[in-house]
Design an enzyme around this catalytic site. Structure first.
Site, PDB file in Angstrom:
ATOM      1  N   TYR A  10     -15.494   2.447  10.004  1.00  0.00           N
ATOM      2  CA  TYR A  10     -14.036   2.416   9.911  1.00  0.00           C
ATOM      3  C   TYR A  10     -13.411   3.008  11.170  1.00  0.00           C
ATOM      4  O   TYR A  10     -12.444   2.462  11.723  1.00  0.00           O
ATOM      5  CB  TYR A  10     -13.581   3.185   8.677  1.00  0.00           C
ATOM      6  CG  TYR A  10     -12.084   3.267   8.511  1.00  0.00           C
ATOM      7  CD1 TYR A  10     -11.342   2.129   8.214  1.00  0.00           C
ATOM      8  CD2 TYR A  10     -11.412   4.481   8.660  1.00  0.00           C
ATOM      9  CE1 TYR A  10      -9.960   2.197   8.058  1.00  0.00           C
ATOM     10  CE2 TYR A  10     -10.037   4.559   8.509  1.00  0.00           C
ATOM     11  CZ  TYR A  10      -9.312   3.415   8.211  1.00  0.00           C
ATOM     12  OH  TYR A  10      -7.948   3.490   8.070  1.00  0.00           O
ATOM     13  N   GLY A  59       0.824  -1.199   0.000  1.00  0.00           N
ATOM     14  CA  GLY A  59       0.000   0.000   0.000  1.00  0.00           C
ATOM     15  C   GLY A  59       0.858   1.249   0.000  1.00  0.00           C
ATOM     16  O   GLY A  59       2.096   1.189  -0.007  1.00  0.00           O
ATOM     17  N   MET A  60       0.211   2.396   0.028  1.00  0.00           N
ATOM     18  CA  MET A  60       0.942   3.658  -0.041  1.00  0.00           C
ATOM     19  C   MET A  60       1.907   3.821   1.131  1.00  0.00           C
ATOM     20  O   MET A  60       3.098   4.078   0.940  1.00  0.00           O
ATOM     21  CB  MET A  60      -0.033   4.842  -0.091  1.00  0.00           C
ATOM     22  CG  MET A  60       0.676   6.191  -0.084  1.00  0.00           C
ATOM     23  SD  MET A  60      -0.392   7.609  -0.393  1.00  0.00           S
ATOM     24  CE  MET A  60      -1.483   7.559   1.026  1.00  0.00           C
ATOM     25  N   LYS A 112     -10.812   1.253  14.006  1.00  0.00           N
ATOM     26  CA  LYS A 112      -9.503   1.784  14.377  1.00  0.00           C
ATOM     27  C   LYS A 112      -9.428   2.117  15.871  1.00  0.00           C
ATOM     28  O   LYS A 112      -8.382   1.946  16.503  1.00  0.00           O
ATOM     29  CB  LYS A 112      -9.177   3.016  13.533  1.00  0.00           C
ATOM     30  CG  LYS A 112      -8.843   2.680  12.086  1.00  0.00           C
ATOM     31  CD  LYS A 112      -7.594   1.828  12.002  1.00  0.00           C
ATOM     32  CE  LYS A 112      -7.154   1.545  10.589  1.00  0.00           C
ATOM     33  NZ  LYS A 112      -5.909   0.745  10.534  1.00  0.00           N
ATOM     34  N   GLY A 119       2.806   1.483   3.405  1.00  0.00           N
ATOM     35  CA  GLY A 119       3.707   0.341   3.493  1.00  0.00           C
ATOM     36  C   GLY A 119       4.865   0.444   2.518  1.00  0.00           C
ATOM     37  O   GLY A 119       6.017   0.142   2.854  1.00  0.00           O
TER      38      GLY A 119
END
Length: 332
Positions: free
Chosen positions: A150, A28-29, A154, A31
């Site tokens: 979401y 991902g971005m 979190k 990561g």
């Protein structure tokens, strides 16, 4: 196949030299930015693609951790998306993130991980939180309905890290970033975040010679932006520092109106028409500016300004979507 990445050693002081470091969500971005940040570290990076390890599968996660024994964990992997995706797929976001977090965090405890840094989201803070938002604001008020599922997932991750710290003495720390942008962003027309979504619409309007492009909401909400490479450097600070808190905001320290962001992106892409605002679409939370004094006290500060960072993001967009780049880099 598990990928391992080793690079040259950096200087003296606390480092990742020879450490087994697991970066979840490495494609991902954020990561990907983490992997780039280790180019000058002699670390043994443990990188697992989704096709190789399903983080929602507890048995698979436990088996992998037993075999690989990571010492440090950057838990970045998650199901993410913009306001449209969150408002239309709440069950997916809640279920998948709860499963992923539970498996990775509990596995880190079960197999003696030395330190885990969990990446949460600024949407976990109440919509009416006092600005700039301090870490103590968590769980003090209602959440934005559009991203509630979401946000709850979190919050559960943050509270899980806290619970394992309290009950088992685990060195698990959570961080909350603002809106991210930069290389590797998701430019999906419906499921992207604010910068990527506006950037794509501005570019498409430019190559179509359209007189205008549309932005969701009325343009007045404010967003704090942070380049993904700056966040990667901050996460490494948190991992190596003798952290005394269990939650750290990591932001740029200032915010911009959506209308300002759209204006900058129009300039960056070379779009010369009008920007119109679709008030039939939700604004989202009006402001989410973070108080980042805790992370600043550890010695970290962002280095990439928005203008140069957004130009770099546009170059990344064009390189990853050549089918959309008919005008090339003429506006750079």
């Amino acid at each position: 196949m598990i990928q391992r990445h080793t690079a040259a050693s950096s200087g003296s002081g606390p480092s990742f030299f020879g450490r087994r470091v697991w970066v979840t969500g490495h494609r991902g971005m954020l990561g990907s930015a983490m992997v780039r940040s280790f180019e000058n570290e002699n670390a043994d990076l443990l990188l697992t693609a989704r096709s190789e390890l399903d983080l929602t599968d507890k048995t698979a996660v436990m088996s992998w951790m037993r075999a690989n024994r990571p010492e440090l964990v950057f838990h970045i992997g998650a199901k993410v998306g913009g306001i449209h995706a969150n408002s239309t797929l709440p069950a997916n976001f809640l279920y998948e993130n709860l499963m992923i977090q539970s498996n990775v965090i509990d596995g880190a405890y079960q197999f003696g991980v030395e330190k885990l840094v969990f990446v949460a989201s600024n949407c976990t803070y109440p919509t009416n939180a006092e600005q700039p938002i301090q870490e103590e604001a968590l769980l003090t008020g209602p959440l934005d309905d559009n991203i509630r599922a979401y946000a709850v997932s979190k919050i559960a991750g943050i509270e899980m890290c806290r619970a394992y710290r309290k009950q088992h003495g685990c060195n698990f720390v959570s961080i909350i970033p603002p809106n991210l942008y930069g290389p590797g962003d998701n430019y999906h027309p419906q499921h992207s975040h604010v910068v990527a979504g506006i950037l794509r619409r501005a570019h498409e309007a430019k190559i179509a010679s359209a007189p205008e492009f549309s932005v969701w909401g009325d343009g007045t909400p404010r967003r704090e932006l942070l380049h993904v490479d700056d966040l990667a450097s901050a996460l490494k600070y948190v991992m190596l520092a003798p952290t005394t808190h269990d939650l750290y905001n990591i932001g740029s320290g200032h915010d911009l109106q959506i209308s300002q962001i759209a204006t900058i992106l129009a300039e960056v892409t070379g779009f010369e028409g009008r920007i119109v605002y679709d008030t039939s679409k939700p604004n989202g939370t009006m402001r989410k500016l973070l108080d980042s004094s805790r992370i600043r006290s550890l010695g970290w500060a962002p280095r990439i300004d928005e203008k140069s960072g957004l130009r770099g993001a546009y170059a990344d967009f064009l390189s990853r979507h050549p089918e959309l780049a008919r005008n090339g880099l003429a506006s750079q």
